[in-house]
Design a protein around this motif. Sequence first.
Motif, PDB file in Angstrom:
ATOM      1  N   UNK A   1       4.789 -19.146   2.066  1.00  0.00           N
ATOM      2  CA  UNK A   1       5.289 -17.738   2.614  1.00  0.00           C
ATOM      3  C   UNK A   1       5.608 -17.333   1.564  1.00  0.00           C
ATOM      4  N   UNK A   2       6.128 -17.179   0.185  1.00  0.00           N
ATOM      5  CA  UNK A   2       5.609 -16.743  -1.183  1.00  0.00           C
ATOM      6  C   UNK A   2       4.282 -16.028  -1.514  1.00  0.00           C
ATOM      7  N   UNK A   3       2.866 -17.181  -1.137  1.00  0.00           N
ATOM      8  CA  UNK A   3       2.038 -17.041  -1.414  1.00  0.00           C
ATOM      9  C   UNK A   3       1.707 -16.601  -0.603  1.00  0.00           C
ATOM     10  N   UNK A   4       1.846 -16.726   1.416  1.00  0.00           N
ATOM     11  CA  UNK A   4       1.155 -15.194   1.603  1.00  0.00           C
ATOM     12  C   UNK A   4       1.842 -13.839   1.545  1.00  0.00           C
ATOM     13  N   UNK A   5       2.958 -14.078   0.801  1.00  0.00           N
ATOM     14  CA  UNK A   5       2.947 -12.009   0.714  1.00  0.00           C
ATOM     15  C   UNK A   5       2.183 -11.494  -0.691  1.00  0.00           C
ATOM     16  N   UNK A   6       1.807 -12.899  -1.383  1.00  0.00           N
ATOM     17  CA  UNK A   6       1.482 -12.279  -2.616  1.00  0.00           C
ATOM     18  C   UNK A   6       0.174 -11.824  -2.702  1.00  0.00           C
ATOM     19  N   UNK A   7      -0.731 -12.392  -0.733  1.00  0.00           N
ATOM     20  CA  UNK A   7      -1.940 -12.444  -0.718  1.00  0.00           C
ATOM     21  C   UNK A   7      -2.191 -10.955  -0.294  1.00  0.00           C
ATOM     22  N   UNK A   8      -1.060 -10.440   0.699  1.00  0.00           N
ATOM     23  CA  UNK A   8      -1.292  -9.453   1.419  1.00  0.00           C
ATOM     24  C   UNK A   8      -0.402  -8.077   0.671  1.00  0.00           C
ATOM     25  N   UNK A   9       0.323  -8.756  -0.698  1.00  0.00           N
ATOM     26  CA  UNK A   9       0.463  -7.023  -1.240  1.00  0.00           C
ATOM     27  C   UNK A   9      -0.850  -6.269  -1.854  1.00  0.00           C
ATOM     28  N   UNK A  10      -0.459  -5.197  -1.705  1.00  0.00           N
ATOM     29  CA  UNK A  10      -1.502  -4.064  -2.335  1.00  0.00           C
ATOM     30  C   UNK A  10      -2.291  -4.566  -4.330  1.00  0.00           C
ATOM     31  N   UNK A  11      -3.053  -4.200  -4.838  1.00  0.00           N
ATOM     32  CA  UNK A  11      -2.862  -4.717  -5.598  1.00  0.00           C
ATOM     33  C   UNK A  11      -2.828  -3.768  -6.296  1.00  0.00           C
ATOM     34  N   UNK A  12      -2.838  -3.846  -8.399  1.00  0.00           N
ATOM     35  CA  UNK A  12      -2.566  -2.452  -8.577  1.00  0.00           C
ATOM     36  C   UNK A  12      -4.126  -0.708  -8.376  1.00  0.00           C
ATOM     37  N   UNK A  13      -3.819   0.561  -8.032  1.00  0.00           N
ATOM     38  CA  UNK A  13      -4.446   0.744  -9.029  1.00  0.00           C
ATOM     39  C   UNK A  13      -5.452   0.865  -6.847  1.00  0.00           C
ATOM     40  N   UNK A  14      -4.423  -0.212  -5.902  1.00  0.00           N
ATOM     41  CA  UNK A  14      -5.597   0.130  -4.568  1.00  0.00           C
ATOM     42  C   UNK A  14      -4.545   1.398  -4.137  1.00  0.00           C
ATOM     43  N   UNK A  15      -5.495   1.934  -2.892  1.00  0.00           N
ATOM     44  CA  UNK A  15      -4.783   3.846  -2.290  1.00  0.00           C
ATOM     45  C   UNK A  15      -4.546   3.187  -1.215  1.00  0.00           C
ATOM     46  N   UNK A  16      -3.588   3.851   0.165  1.00  0.00           N
ATOM     47  CA  UNK A  16      -3.708   4.275   1.618  1.00  0.00           C
ATOM     48  C   UNK A  16      -3.014   5.371   1.256  1.00  0.00           C
ATOM     49  N   UNK A  17      -3.494   6.315   2.795  1.00  0.00           N
ATOM     50  CA  UNK A  17      -3.407   7.272   3.267  1.00  0.00           C
ATOM     51  C   UNK A  17      -2.018   7.307   4.339  1.00  0.00           C
ATOM     52  N   UNK A  18      -1.395   8.504   3.889  1.00  0.00           N
ATOM     53  CA  UNK A  18       0.565   8.407   4.417  1.00  0.00           C
ATOM     54  C   UNK A  18       0.666   9.242   5.244  1.00  0.00           C
ATOM     55  N   UNK A  19       1.986   9.452   5.775  1.00  0.00           N
ATOM     56  CA  UNK A  19       2.739  10.091   5.862  1.00  0.00           C
ATOM     57  C   UNK A  19       4.517  10.128   5.536  1.00  0.00           C
ATOM     58  N   UNK A  20       5.032  11.181   5.182  1.00  0.00           N
ATOM     59  CA  UNK A  20       6.497  11.363   4.820  1.00  0.00           C
ATOM     60  C   UNK A  20       6.862  11.774   6.538  1.00  0.00           C
ATOM     61  N   UNK A  21       7.373  10.776   7.047  1.00  0.00           N
ATOM     62  CA  UNK A  21       8.619  10.633   8.596  1.00  0.00           C
ATOM     63  C   UNK A  21       9.673  11.544   7.429  1.00  0.00           C
ATOM     64  N   UNK A  22      10.653  11.085   6.781  1.00  0.00           N
ATOM     65  CA  UNK A  22      11.815  11.355   6.474  1.00  0.00           C
ATOM     66  C   UNK A  22      11.381  11.975   5.179  1.00  0.00           C
TER      67      UNK A  22
END
Length: 379
Positions: free
Chosen positions: A10-31
């Motif tokens: 489980x810990x390994x899977x979490x690390x696999x899907x975690x974002x790396x340093x300087x990775x980007x995401x487009x998002x929206x402030x919901x609240x």
Amino acid sequence: MKILLMLITLMAATNIFALEMDEKLTLRFLKVSNSKKTILINRGSEDGLVVGDHAKFFITSGVIARGLVEKVSPSRSIWSLYRVVDPAEVVDGKVLNLKIASPVKITDDPSKSLKEEEIPTDAGAAAGEADAGAATPKVNADEQKELEGMGLEDVDVPAKKEPKAKKNVPAANEVSVSEDLHHYGEDTSKNWEAWGTLYVNALTGTVEDSTAAQSSTASTSSSVDFSGGLERYFLTSDGFLKNTSVIAFIHKRTLETGDDVKISSDWFEYGGGVNYHFYNSAAATNKLIGYGGVTFGAGSATVTETVTTNGVATETPVEGSNTFYSLGMGAKYVLSNGFGVRALFDYYHSSETYDYGNSVTVTKTLSGPRVLFGLSYRF
């Protein structure tokens, strides 16, 4: 042993899907909480975010805030903002980018501090207060209740002094975020709206005489009903005022009936009123907005009788005055470019007084429902 292996997996899977340093995401402030310290965004563990992640939130002009992930669900996450560079950009519905950053490290040695991030001029005062290291006030009871209503408890961490760093502006080839929120969002930058409604008809017919002559004469009836106004919103306010607006308007209507004997009525009114938006925010774009309102005012009225005999027309005008009020409910739909449409169903009541001379006055009242449609432009 099996349990241990499952935990390691489980810990390994979490690390696999975690974002790396300087990775980007487009998002929206919901609240966004009133203090702008706590935000809910539309990105979560499915996008690689984990509790403890630090990130910079930025638009094309630069970094507007930095924060820390406090709670994560599959498609949502709650962040604590420990540095707000541009408070005007931290609003509900804002679309922007985040970049995963290194955790904040605190130092009391000013000689080891890096250059402070540049900030927009109008946000300098707010940023200066944040850099002062003063304790940030706790989220108030209303904000706590607001966030609990989303099924999430509020998170609050003491204010931390962020290390000073160089400005991080996205390069030209990086993701550019459109400020057009398309089918979602709010625009609190436009607090004025010009609008107008128009109703026109022109009817024709005949008047049949049942006498032996069996004569038939033409008859006409036409009317014009026009309103134009200016509406002032308070979209950046808190509480009741945020969804309240005040209006000022003029109203022109005419009615003409008859043929050989023609009666023309002409009204010019002016007034004001208050609207309250109860279905979706008054700042909403590309959404139906429901509202209720009351208007009142005064004006002038003229009734003119025109009699045509042997081709000669004789006019007899009578001047008067009137007062009015209306109560109604309506709907608006505003596009992100500011143009919109509106409809109103209301109850209208007016009282008119005419002076015929020789101490003879006539009072006439009109009342009943109206349905009005129109266009608007918000700026």
